[in-house]
Scaffold this motif. Structure first.
Motif, PDB file in Angstrom:
ATOM      1  N   LEU A 246       0.834  -1.191   0.000  1.00  0.00           N
ATOM      2  CA  LEU A 246       0.000   0.000   0.000  1.00  0.00           C
ATOM      3  C   LEU A 246       0.872   1.245   0.000  1.00  0.00           C
ATOM      4  N   LEU A 247       0.574   2.172  -0.899  1.00  0.00           N
ATOM      5  CA  LEU A 247       1.333   3.417  -0.911  1.00  0.00           C
ATOM      6  C   LEU A 247       0.569   4.461  -0.114  1.00  0.00           C
TER       7      LEU A 247
ATOM      8  N   SER B 271       3.589   8.088   6.818  1.00  0.00           N
ATOM      9  CA  SER B 271       3.481   6.928   7.683  1.00  0.00           C
ATOM     10  C   SER B 271       3.233   7.368   9.124  1.00  0.00           C
ATOM     11  N   ALA B 272       2.620   6.478   9.871  1.00  0.00           N
ATOM     12  CA  ALA B 272       2.320   6.796  11.258  1.00  0.00           C
ATOM     13  C   ALA B 272       3.608   6.825  12.076  1.00  0.00           C
ATOM     14  N   LYS B 273       3.662   7.741  13.022  1.00  0.00           N
ATOM     15  CA  LYS B 273       4.799   7.762  13.924  1.00  0.00           C
ATOM     16  C   LYS B 273       4.632   6.671  14.963  1.00  0.00           C
ATOM     17  N   THR B 274       5.734   6.252  15.545  1.00  0.00           N
ATOM     18  CA  THR B 274       5.638   5.286  16.633  1.00  0.00           C
ATOM     19  C   THR B 274       5.150   6.019  17.880  1.00  0.00           C
ATOM     20  N   ASP B 275       4.152   5.471  18.511  1.00  0.00           N
ATOM     21  CA  ASP B 275       3.663   6.086  19.736  1.00  0.00           C
ATOM     22  C   ASP B 275       4.573   5.683  20.891  1.00  0.00           C
TER      23      ASP B 275
ATOM     24  N   ASP C 106      -2.111  10.096  10.312  1.00  0.00           N
ATOM     25  CA  ASP C 106      -2.657   9.243   9.245  1.00  0.00           C
ATOM     26  C   ASP C 106      -3.431   8.097   9.885  1.00  0.00           C
ATOM     27  N   GLY C 107      -4.711   8.034   9.610  1.00  0.00           N
ATOM     28  CA  GLY C 107      -5.541   6.991  10.193  1.00  0.00           C
ATOM     29  C   GLY C 107      -6.273   7.456  11.438  1.00  0.00           C
ATOM     30  N   ARG C 108      -5.776   8.530  12.064  1.00  0.00           N
ATOM     31  CA  ARG C 108      -6.478   9.082  13.232  1.00  0.00           C
ATOM     32  C   ARG C 108      -7.239  10.346  12.856  1.00  0.00           C
TER      33      ARG C 108
ATOM     34  N   ALA D  92      -1.848   2.166   7.872  1.00  0.00           N
ATOM     35  CA  ALA D  92      -0.524   2.075   8.486  1.00  0.00           C
ATOM     36  C   ALA D  92      -0.592   1.177   9.726  1.00  0.00           C
ATOM     37  N   PRO D  93       0.537   0.556  10.067  1.00  0.00           N
ATOM     38  CA  PRO D  93       0.559  -0.319  11.241  1.00  0.00           C
ATOM     39  C   PRO D  93       0.085   0.430  12.491  1.00  0.00           C
ATOM     40  N   GLY D  94      -0.691  -0.243  13.316  1.00  0.00           N
ATOM     41  CA  GLY D  94      -1.144   0.363  14.571  1.00  0.00           C
ATOM     42  C   GLY D  94      -2.478   1.075  14.462  1.00  0.00           C
ATOM     43  N   ILE D  95      -2.996   1.205  13.240  1.00  0.00           N
ATOM     44  CA  ILE D  95      -4.292   1.869  13.062  1.00  0.00           C
ATOM     45  C   ILE D  95      -5.363   0.787  12.934  1.00  0.00           C
ATOM     46  N   PRO D  96      -6.326   0.764  13.856  1.00  0.00           N
ATOM     47  CA  PRO D  96      -7.378  -0.249  13.761  1.00  0.00           C
ATOM     48  C   PRO D  96      -8.243  -0.035  12.515  1.00  0.00           C
TER      49      PRO D  96
END
Lengths: 400, 130
Positions: free
Chosen positions: A117-118, A122-126, A143-145, B67-71
């Motif tokens: 997937l492009l 990218s998400a940062k590490t929490d 991204d994603g939140r 992305a990893p970690g996203i439900p």
């Protein structure tokens, strides 16, 4: 027209998996192919523009020269998202129009087979402490939140927004667009996928970002494409056969997106495409009704719909009706993506903006074999790179 | 009550959580990150502007691969908040095309992202059906 620029030679490699070739092998194969197609050699070339989006800043053009001929000419390594190939071509056209040289070579290449997937970011590490970082002072990846940066999700919203504004769009309609392109590619031996897919197969495949299932997304693959462009004056000195096969660049336009409300929330791929199309039709002195075929940037099924409208192939708001009329099928009134498009031919990013020109040239020269659009005289090629950059080229068959 | 920190600096917490944009004083264009100059008119002065917490869903997608970690799946969308477009997840709704409707009214809602080792709670936002 005395300042016309022509495509003298052009080629694309087979799109797909090239496990035995690296980026430079593919680029060199396309470049040598374009030179041979044009009946010229590296010593004739006055400028080289090259693009490889995932190349991480490598001097792609110079690496190509080391394979095919280091003649000391200026090299422009360009990067413009998914419009990188069109940008390389446009760069050589500008150099010729400026009178800097009379022949140029543009190359686009990408190795993407197996890439997942492009995402736009990218998400940062929490970590274990919430620490604000970056332009939004964010304590975790956004991204994603806060919406999505993924390409399938971004372009899904672009199609859904169009459907909301004008009505008539549905999951099934978008899937039918994909069905068309997967049907078209069965006639294209250079496509990554050459298998027809039924509507049921497309709708029942893995959902990536509603309403885009996997076959409705552009196919990650390897490939390269290259073009030799020549000035009108130089072309006149070449052989009758070279003049006959040369394809006129009737319009070459590159735009970026003007500011509009919301364009920084969801990329607006519409306005810059409309602007590019309007300029291109004006430069070429043709209208959408004159086009015999169109290759447009169907990075996702949801994107193809909006570009029918943006390229003015239909009245404003009329893209759904345009598709339902059968117009963009290869036997319709305005065949769109007879190559199979990005969904089926494939999308090796930087190669795409030259490969779509190759497809048009192939038809204008009458060399497209079983998928030939009979009597094609004028065609349009469109690419868009998020950020955004839009390239539109209108090509005309030689009168010679 | 433990200390709280917003997911992003443009989310104002408190009794009435809301988003705050940087608004160009010359042309009114709004941005959620800092700008050296306005992308619309190139002026260089901005003021804070509260964004309406009610809006209408103008575009969405249901993301199944992220992305990893996203439900997943989750709903991402664009909300028109009285003329200001906001990028957001659509929360407190079934992530299905049957439950999410273009044009539906939505309102800002907040949720906890968790508490860190210092006892600070991060607060995110989304829009939920109104």
């Amino acid at each position: 027209m005395s300042d016309a620029v022509w495509i003298l030679g052009i080629t694309m490699t087979k799109f797909g998996k090239h496990a035995d070739k690296d980026v430079i092998d593919l680029a060199a194969e396309a470049a040598l192919g374009a030179l041979a197609d044009g009946g010229v050699s590296m010593t004739d070339i006055g400028v080289l523009a090259a693009g490889n989006l995932m190349g991480g800043g490598a001097p792609t053009g110079q690496l190509i020269q080391k394979q095919i001929g280091q003649t000391g000419i200026p090299v422009f390594n360009v990067s413009n998202a998914c419009a990188t190939g069109a940008t390389a071509l446009r760069t050589t056209i500008m150099a010729i129009k400026a009178g800097e040289c009379d022949m140029g070579l543009a190359v686009g290449v990408e190795k993407l087979a197996g890439a997942g997937l492009l995402a736009g970011g990218s998400a940062k590490t929490d970590g274990n402490h919430w620490t604000p970082r970056g332009r939004y002072g964010s304590v975790a990846g956004v991204d994603g939140r806060i919406g999505t940066d993924t390409m399938p999700g971004t372009f899904a919203q672009i199609g859904m927004e169009y459907g909301h504004r004008y009505g008539g769009a549905s999951f099934e309609l978008f899937a039918r667009i994909s069905e068309k392109n997967h049907a078209h590619s069965t006639l294209n031996p250079l496509a990554a996928y050459t298998k027809a897919m039924s509507l049921e197969q497309i709708m029942g495949d893995v959902m990536i970002a509603y309403p885009n299932t996997r076959p409705m997304c552009s196919a990650n693959c390897d490939g390269a494409a290259a073009a030799v462009v020549v000035s009108d004056a130089k072309l006149k000195t070449l052989s009758a056969e070279q003049r006959r096969r040369a394809v006129k660049v009737a319009a070459s336009v590159l735009t970026s997106d003007p500011w509009e409300e919301a364009c920084q929330i969801l990329p607006n791929v519409n306005t810059l495409t409309r602007n590019a199309a309007r300029q291109a039709y004006e430069q070429a002195g043709v209208g959408p009704e004159d086009l015999d075929l169109v290759e447009l940037h169907d990075c996702f099924a949801t994107a193809e719909l909006v570009h029918y409208d943006n390229l003015m192939l239909c009245p404003e708001g009329g893209a759904v009706d345009f598709f339902n009329s059968g117009a963009p099928w290869r036997d319709g009134s305005t065949p769109v993506n007879v190559s199979g498009g990005l969904q089926s031919k494939g999308h090796p990013i930087a190669a795409t903006g030259i490969a779509n020109i190759w497809e048009i040239c192939h038809h204008l020269r009458g060399e497209a074999g079983p998928r030939q659009i009979e009597g094609a005289r004028v065609g349009l090629a469109h690419v868009i790179g998020l950020g955004s950059a839009c390239g539109v080229h209108i090509l005309e068959r030689s009168a010679a | 009550m433990s200390a709280q920190i917003p997911l992003v600096d443009y989310l104002a917490l408190g009794d009435r959580p809301h988003l705050v944009a940087h608004e160009c004083t010359a042309c009114g264009a709004r941005f959620f990150d800092r700008r050296n100059a306005c992308a619309s008119c190139s002026a260089t002065e901005f003021r804070d502007a509260d964004v309406a917490t009610d809006g209408e869903l103008r575009a969405y997608t249901i993301v199944s691969f992220a992305a990893p970690g996203i439900p997943v799946p989750f709903v991402a969308g664009v909300v028109d908040c009285a003329g200001t477009s906001v990028r957001s997840n659509i929360i407190n709704v079934d992530p299905t095309p049957e439950a999410v409707r273009l044009g539906m009214p939505v309102r800002l809602a907040t949720y906890s992202l968790g508490i860190d080792d210092d006892g600070v709670e991060a607060i995110g936002f989304g829009f939920e059906p109104a």
